[in-house]
Design an enzyme around this catalytic site. Structure first.
Site, PDB file in Angstrom:
ATOM      1  N   VAL A   1       1.305   5.590  -1.631  1.00 61.28           N
ATOM      2  CA  VAL A   1       0.903   6.746  -2.431  1.00 61.28           C
ATOM      3  C   VAL A   1       2.149   7.591  -2.671  1.00 61.28           C
ATOM      4  O   VAL A   1       2.974   7.781  -1.759  1.00 61.28           O
ATOM      5  CB  VAL A   1      -0.172   7.583  -1.699  1.00 61.28           C
ATOM      6  CG1 VAL A   1      -0.515   8.842  -2.495  1.00 61.28           C
ATOM      7  CG2 VAL A   1      -1.419   6.747  -1.462  1.00 61.28           C
TER       8      VAL A   1
ATOM      9  N   TYR B   1      -4.088   3.212   9.775  1.00 61.49           N
ATOM     10  CA  TYR B   1      -5.112   2.282   9.316  1.00 61.49           C
ATOM     11  C   TYR B   1      -6.344   2.189  10.212  1.00 61.49           C
ATOM     12  O   TYR B   1      -7.340   1.581   9.818  1.00 61.49           O
ATOM     13  CB  TYR B   1      -4.484   0.904   9.109  1.00 61.49           C
ATOM     14  CG  TYR B   1      -3.522   0.921   7.940  1.00 61.49           C
ATOM     15  CD1 TYR B   1      -4.000   0.909   6.637  1.00 61.49           C
ATOM     16  CD2 TYR B   1      -2.153   1.010   8.147  1.00 61.49           C
ATOM     17  CE1 TYR B   1      -3.127   0.967   5.558  1.00 61.49           C
ATOM     18  CE2 TYR B   1      -1.278   1.068   7.076  1.00 61.49           C
ATOM     19  CZ  TYR B   1      -1.771   1.052   5.782  1.00 61.49           C
ATOM     20  OH  TYR B   1      -0.911   1.118   4.721  1.00 61.49           O
TER      21      TYR B   1
ATOM     22  N   PHE C   1       4.354 -10.272   5.221  1.00 60.97           N
ATOM     23  CA  PHE C   1       3.928 -10.448   3.843  1.00 60.97           C
ATOM     24  C   PHE C   1       3.788  -9.084   3.196  1.00 60.97           C
ATOM     25  O   PHE C   1       3.856  -8.076   3.860  1.00 60.97           O
ATOM     26  CB  PHE C   1       2.595 -11.210   3.755  1.00 60.97           C
ATOM     27  CG  PHE C   1       1.479 -10.645   4.600  1.00 60.97           C
ATOM     28  CD1 PHE C   1       0.671  -9.627   4.102  1.00 60.97           C
ATOM     29  CD2 PHE C   1       1.257 -11.097   5.886  1.00 60.97           C
ATOM     30  CE1 PHE C   1      -0.353  -9.095   4.868  1.00 60.97           C
ATOM     31  CE2 PHE C   1       0.226 -10.589   6.654  1.00 60.97           C
ATOM     32  CZ  PHE C   1      -0.569  -9.572   6.138  1.00 60.97           C
TER      33      PHE C   1
ATOM     34  N   LEU D   1      -5.373   7.513  -0.724  1.00 62.12           N
ATOM     35  CA  LEU D   1      -5.338   6.308   0.109  1.00 62.12           C
ATOM     36  C   LEU D   1      -6.749   5.887   0.509  1.00 62.12           C
ATOM     37  O   LEU D   1      -7.079   4.693   0.490  1.00 62.12           O
ATOM     38  CB  LEU D   1      -4.479   6.544   1.350  1.00 62.12           C
ATOM     39  CG  LEU D   1      -4.307   5.345   2.283  1.00 62.12           C
ATOM     40  CD1 LEU D   1      -3.650   4.174   1.558  1.00 62.12           C
ATOM     41  CD2 LEU D   1      -3.495   5.733   3.514  1.00 62.12           C
ATOM     42  N   THR D   2      -7.582   6.839   0.862  1.00 64.73           N
ATOM     43  CA  THR D   2      -8.960   6.511   1.243  1.00 64.73           C
ATOM     44  C   THR D   2      -9.693   5.825   0.098  1.00 64.73           C
ATOM     45  O   THR D   2     -10.401   4.827   0.298  1.00 64.73           O
ATOM     46  CB  THR D   2      -9.703   7.781   1.673  1.00 64.73           C
ATOM     47  OG1 THR D   2      -9.055   8.334   2.828  1.00 64.73           O
ATOM     48  CG2 THR D   2     -11.152   7.482   2.012  1.00 64.73           C
TER      49      THR D   2
ATOM     50  N   VAL E   1       0.856  -1.185   0.000  1.00 56.16           N
ATOM     51  CA  VAL E   1       0.000   0.000   0.000  1.00 56.16           C
ATOM     52  C   VAL E   1       0.894   1.237   0.000  1.00 56.16           C
ATOM     53  O   VAL E   1       1.727   1.406   0.892  1.00 56.16           O
ATOM     54  CB  VAL E   1      -0.922   0.020   1.237  1.00 56.16           C
ATOM     55  CG1 VAL E   1      -1.800   1.263   1.229  1.00 56.16           C
ATOM     56  CG2 VAL E   1      -1.777  -1.247   1.284  1.00 56.16           C
TER      57      VAL E   1
ATOM     58  N   ARG F   1      -2.382  13.017   1.142  1.00 51.70           N
ATOM     59  CA  ARG F   1      -3.379  13.902   1.754  1.00 51.70           C
ATOM     60  C   ARG F   1      -4.312  14.532   0.721  1.00 51.70           C
ATOM     61  O   ARG F   1      -4.748  15.685   0.862  1.00 51.70           O
ATOM     62  CB  ARG F   1      -2.709  14.976   2.620  1.00 51.70           C
ATOM     63  CG  ARG F   1      -1.952  14.357   3.802  1.00 51.70           C
ATOM     64  CD  ARG F   1      -1.015  15.329   4.494  1.00 51.70           C
ATOM     65  NE  ARG F   1      -0.260  14.621   5.518  1.00 51.70           N
ATOM     66  CZ  ARG F   1       0.852  13.921   5.271  1.00 51.70           C
ATOM     67  NH1 ARG F   1       1.332  13.839   4.037  1.00 51.70           N
ATOM     68  NH2 ARG F   1       1.475  13.302   6.254  1.00 51.70           N
ATOM     69  N   ARG F   2      -4.601  13.752  -0.309  1.00 59.00           N
ATOM     70  CA  ARG F   2      -5.570  14.189  -1.309  1.00 59.00           C
ATOM     71  C   ARG F   2      -6.692  13.167  -1.481  1.00 59.00           C
ATOM     72  O   ARG F   2      -7.416  13.189  -2.476  1.00 59.00           O
ATOM     73  CB  ARG F   2      -4.887  14.418  -2.663  1.00 59.00           C
ATOM     74  CG  ARG F   2      -3.787  15.458  -2.664  1.00 59.00           C
ATOM     75  CD  ARG F   2      -3.371  15.778  -4.084  1.00 59.00           C
ATOM     76  NE  ARG F   2      -2.131  16.532  -4.138  1.00 59.00           N
ATOM     77  CZ  ARG F   2      -1.569  16.979  -5.266  1.00 59.00           C
ATOM     78  NH1 ARG F   2      -2.161  16.715  -6.432  1.00 59.00           N
ATOM     79  NH2 ARG F   2      -0.437  17.647  -5.242  1.00 59.00           N
ATOM     80  N   GLY F   3      -6.809  12.249  -0.538  1.00 59.72           N
ATOM     81  CA  GLY F   3      -7.864  11.264  -0.607  1.00 59.72           C
ATOM     82  C   GLY F   3      -7.540  10.028  -1.420  1.00 59.72           C
ATOM     83  O   GLY F   3      -8.404   9.156  -1.599  1.00 59.72           O
TER      84      GLY F   3
END
Length: 398
Positions: free
Chosen positions: A81, A120, A398, A91-92, A79, A87-89
């Site tokens: 970015v 998380y 992992f 990851l969400t 995971v 901080r621009r959405g």
């Protein structure tokens, strides 16, 4: 708007791999000719226009719950970015899409290893198990009357992979939090290569009937012969039974030219110190978070988990990302059912995940302000119902 889609071409998957390492800052660049060991259809990319700015992937697996049941599980990893797009959405959007996809696949839970512990929780992951690193001083360590144990022998570390996978398959751990070592997991382990310095593999049990193994290596070998503190690091101790654990510990304690054995990851209730005449010969170097758990299907997860103790507790769950999980559940050793009305305890899904494997106690979480307590007696009932015999532990990265 972010465009989230599955990455399929080799070029995009390699770009995703490079992006992840850029996001992690300190990881080495991937080999340009290295094989991509990814489960097809599970690598997501986030695009702004034509630019790939974020990624996440997962592997299908199984997770052991308290009581020994295995449920379908998504092992989430890679995971990241790009630092110019945080901080621009992004990851969400990635995490929300991934959670929905995993649930639609029928996976009951997801887990990950967190590079940053503060990220998380807002996606419903709770810190559900811990691990400890333990240093064993062989100059002081003696076994305290331990019984005889299975024989141990060395294998060629470069060719032992099939045998190790077979041992893990034939001797599944029943400890809650255990994650299946899938064929893809083993392939990734092998693909990372031997690394610097020698590496060793010890297995316990008769040939064809082995019950456990240890993968270990010496460190600081440049000054090995003149060193006053020669150290071996055990990167993977697979010992699902007390006999396998004793056999492998006994073998590691018998190594000549070694002063210290460091176990990188042991469960918090590992019996190692109690095997010794001098408890202090085993010193905890650190305790750290291990499994971050996300409940994808709350009623299915609770139904699969063993519960014990008298009484019923009603727990109200909040889940903004997967609202079908939200609601109140009457939970007892006899079963779980959705109920109307408020719960005796109210939590978000991340807090429920923290308690779910038994790694955190309900009173502990309530004391931290993470449980809304509407009936004080319900805390005791919840602790008894969710109690476990062993601390949860996965033991794999992992």
């Amino acid at each position: 708007m972010h465009d989230i889609r599955v990455l399929e071409s080799e070029a995009e998957l390699r770009q995703s791999s490079a992006l992840f390492r850029t996001a992690m800052v300190g990881l080495p660049a991937p080999r340009a000719d290295g094989e991509l060991l990814l489960e097809p259809g599970r690598t997501l990319g986030a695009f702004l226009g034509d630019e790939l700015v974020g990624t996440a992937d997962a592997t299908s697996s199984g997770l052991v719950l308290p009581g020994g049941a295995r449920v379908a599980h998504a092992a989430v990893t890679h995971v990241g970015v790009l630092p110019t797009y945080t901080r621009r959405g992004v990851l969400t959007a990635l995490m929300t899409t991934q959670l929905r996809d995993a649930r639609e696949r029928g996976e009951v839970v997801a887990t990950l290893r967190a590079s940053e512990a503060g990220i998380y929780g807002r996606f419903g992951y709770g810190m559900a198990s811990s691990m400890q690193s333990v240093e064993l001083d062989l100059r002081r360590a003696r076994l305290a009357g331990a019984a005889e144990s299975a024989p141990v022998r060395l294998l060629d570390a470069a060719t032992a992979w099939e045998t190790l996978a077979d041992i893990a398959s034939r001797n599944p751990s029943t400890r809650a939090g255990t994650i299946d070592r899938s064929a893809l997991w083993w392939a990734n382990q092998q693909s990372w290569g031997p690394g610097p310095g020698p590496r060793y593999v010890a297995v316990c049990g008769e040939p064809g009937a082995e019950t456990g193994f240890a993968r270990y290596q010496p460190i600081d070998t440049v000054a090995w012969f003149g060193s006053r503190d020669r150290t071996v690091v055990v990167g993977d101790l697979y010992a699902p039974t007390p006999d396998a654990h004793l056999a492998l510990v006994r073998f590691l304690m018998s190594l000549d030219l070694v002063d210290t054995v460091v176990f990188n990851a042991l469960p918090l209730d590992d019996p190692l110190p109690w095997l010794l005449t001098d408890y202090r010969a085993a010193r905890v170097r650190s305790v750290s978070d291990e499994t971050w758990l996300r409940l994808l299907d709350v009623p299915a997860a609770i139904a699969a988990r063993a519960l014990a103790g008298p009484g019923t507790v009603t727990i109200e769950v909040r889940d903004a990302l997967l609202p079908e999980n939200a609601g109140a559940y009457a939970i007892s050793a006899d079963g779980t059912a959705r109920v109307d009305g408020p719960g005796e305890l109210a939590v978000d899904v991340a807090t429920l995940a923290a308690a779910f494997l038994g790694g955190a106690r309900w009173r502990q979480l309530a004391a931290a302000g993470l449980v809304e307590v509407r009936d004080g007696a319900a805390l005791s009932r919840a602790d008894m119902l969710f109690a476990v015999d062993e601390e949860p532990f996965a033991g794999v990265m992992f």
